[in-house]
Design an enzyme around this catalytic site. Structure first.
Site, PDB file in Angstrom:
ATOM      1  N   THR A  70       0.833  -1.208   0.000  1.00 25.17           N
ATOM      2  CA  THR A  70       0.000   0.000   0.000  1.00 25.17           C
ATOM      3  C   THR A  70       0.862   1.250   0.000  1.00 25.17           C
ATOM      4  OG1 THR A  70      -1.880  -1.081   1.072  1.00 25.17           O
ATOM      5  CG2 THR A  70      -1.702   1.298   1.327  1.00 25.17           C
ATOM      6  N   SER A 199       5.549  -6.464  -1.644  1.00 24.69           N
ATOM      7  CA  SER A 199       5.128  -6.521  -0.252  1.00 24.69           C
ATOM      8  C   SER A 199       5.658  -7.794   0.387  1.00 24.69           C
ATOM      9  CB  SER A 199       3.599  -6.486  -0.156  1.00 24.69           C
ATOM     10  OG  SER A 199       3.167  -6.501   1.183  1.00 24.69           O
ATOM     11  N   HIS A 201       5.025  -9.478   3.176  1.00 23.95           N
ATOM     12  CA  HIS A 201       4.187 -10.494   3.805  1.00 23.95           C
ATOM     13  C   HIS A 201       3.462 -11.373   2.801  1.00 23.95           C
ATOM     14  CE1 HIS A 201      -0.101  -8.970   3.576  1.00 23.95           C
ATOM     15  NE2 HIS A 201       0.541  -7.891   3.183  1.00 23.95           N
ATOM     16  N   THR A 237      13.271   5.749  10.514  1.00 21.45           N
ATOM     17  CA  THR A 237      14.303   4.763  10.838  1.00 21.45           C
ATOM     18  C   THR A 237      13.972   3.406  10.228  1.00 21.45           C
ATOM     19  OG1 THR A 237      14.782   5.896  12.920  1.00 21.45           O
ATOM     20  CG2 THR A 237      15.522   3.611  12.720  1.00 21.45           C
ATOM     21  N   CYS A 325      -8.817  -7.364   1.440  1.00 26.38           N
ATOM     22  CA  CYS A 325      -8.910  -5.944   1.772  1.00 26.38           C
ATOM     23  C   CYS A 325     -10.353  -5.449   1.761  1.00 26.38           C
ATOM     24  CB  CYS A 325      -8.082  -5.118   0.787  1.00 26.38           C
ATOM     25  SG  CYS A 325      -6.312  -5.439   0.914  1.00 26.38           S
TER      26      CYS A 325
END
Length: 386
Positions: A70, A199, A201, A237, A325
């Protein structure tokens, strides 16, 4: 348990979690710090970047870390809109993109940009001729997914790239979240592609990880400003342990990719042949080469998709409606709507999505459960599926 919802998320591998834990313990410094502890963390960060770049056949300075698909889609689309606003406000995408793309485009429309949404045919594919006709002098971006997350259709990326060779100043973005590790690397490395989104995952890395490929010489405006990390393009970070784990997961994913693709395709074929023989099933995914090997979407006409999902859950089998989603929101599939599938059939759609660790034995168990689920729903079915 049989887990057939890998397009929603995959389970992080134990060896990947081992990497996460070890790096968390041994490389805990902030990679932006000047001292030795920070320098050690930065060395690990750059090592992970170099490994991902090598696996993607790219250069290390073409890889930028994000929190996932995203953010990557938002950054590339909005970053292009901001960066190239002086040259035009027209963008092109398709009617079947992931919400991370569609909703980003809609937000830009509210800010004065103009978006063309390319239609798809009844199988879920765009016509490259429509793209060519839509291009204008003020077009700044074309964003087209490689593999549709709802039905697995592989969009004609190489044909689009060929058309865009005549438009070198138009950014070409490919959402490759569902494509990585599925045998599409030659298309993903097409030299005309400027940006790719990934992505972690989706390939057994920790959640909250991802990266984009940005071709050397191309420019995006940053969305996150602050301390200047990621070459001053994505401040914040860096999550070094998760990034190192993602690099490990990607290496494992791409090892013997062809064998893993063939394995997933065999599982999908076995389920497809069993499910498709029933009169009241409607198959949206197909076994042809222009569909990805890991996604199989079908409907049992007359039965709502969420009801089918819960029926399989009673057999300890986990599938989904067409998009994780949107599933909890109860919204219909945007892809099936764009394919002009009737509402009463589209709302019956469910998706099986595989990974390399699923088995043919699981396919057989699914087919046995399907027979029981199907028999239980017969009284709800119409005389003939639409």
């Amino acid at each position: 348990m049989i887990y057939f919802d890998n397009s929603a998320t995959t389970k992080a591998l134990p060896v990947v979690l081992d990497t996460y834990r070890k790096v968390s313990e041994d490389f805990f410094g902030n990679p932006s710090s000047l001292h030795a502890v920070g320098g050690k963390a930065d060395e690990m960060l750059q090592s992970a970047r170099a490994q991902i770049a090598q696996l993607m056949q790219a250069k290390p300075d073409e890889i930028y870390f994000t929190s996932g698909g995203t953010e990557g889609d938002n950054w590339i689309i909005k970053g292009t809109a901001i960066e190239k606003r002086p040259f035009g406000k027209h963008l092109i995408t398709t009617a079947v993109e992931h919400p991370a793309v569609i909703n980003t485009m809609k937000q830009l429309e509210s800010l004065g940009f103009e978006v063309t949404y390319l239609p798809v045919d009844k199988r879920g594919f765009i016509n490259p001729a429509d793209l060519k006709a839509a291009l204008r002098d003020d077009t700044i971006l074309v964003s087209i997914m490689a593999v549709n997350n709802e039905i697995g259709a592989k969009q004609p990326i190489d044909e689009v790239a060929k058309i865009l060779t005549a438009y070198p100043n138009v950014h070409f973005h490919v959402d490759a979240v569902q494509a990585i590790g599925k045998g599409l690397m030659p298309s993903l490395r097409n030299p005309r592609i400027d940006f790719l989104t990934f992505s972690g995952h989706k390939f057994h890395a920790p959640r909250g990880t991802g990266f984009i490929y940005m071709k050397e010489g191309k420019h995006l405006a940053p969305l996150l400003t602050g301390g200047g990390q990621e070459s001053n393009l994505r401040s914040g970070t860096e999550n070094v342990p998760a990034i190192a784990a993602m690099a490990k997961a990607l290496r494992l994913l791409l090892d013997d990719e062809a064998g893993k693709v063939a394995h997933q395709a065999a599982i999908r074929h076995r389920i497809y042949e069993h499910v498709a023989q029933e009169d009241n099933t409607v198959m949206f995914s197909q076994l042809t080469p222009d569909f990805a090997p890991h996604i199989l979407t079908f409907a049992i006409a007359g039965v709502r998709g969420e009801t089918i999902v819960h029926a399989f859950e009673q057999h300890d089998i986990y599938i989904s409606t067409t998009s994780a989603c949107s599933s909890k929101k109860g919204t219909e599939s945007s892809t099936l709507a764009a394919m002009r599938v009737p509402d009463n059939v589209a709302t019956s759609a469910v998706r099986i999505s595989l990974d390399e660790y699923n088995t043919l034995q699981e396919a057989d168990a699914f087919n046995q459960a399907f027979d029981q689920v199907y028999a239980g729903f017969k009284k709800l079915m119409p005389a003939h599926a639409e």
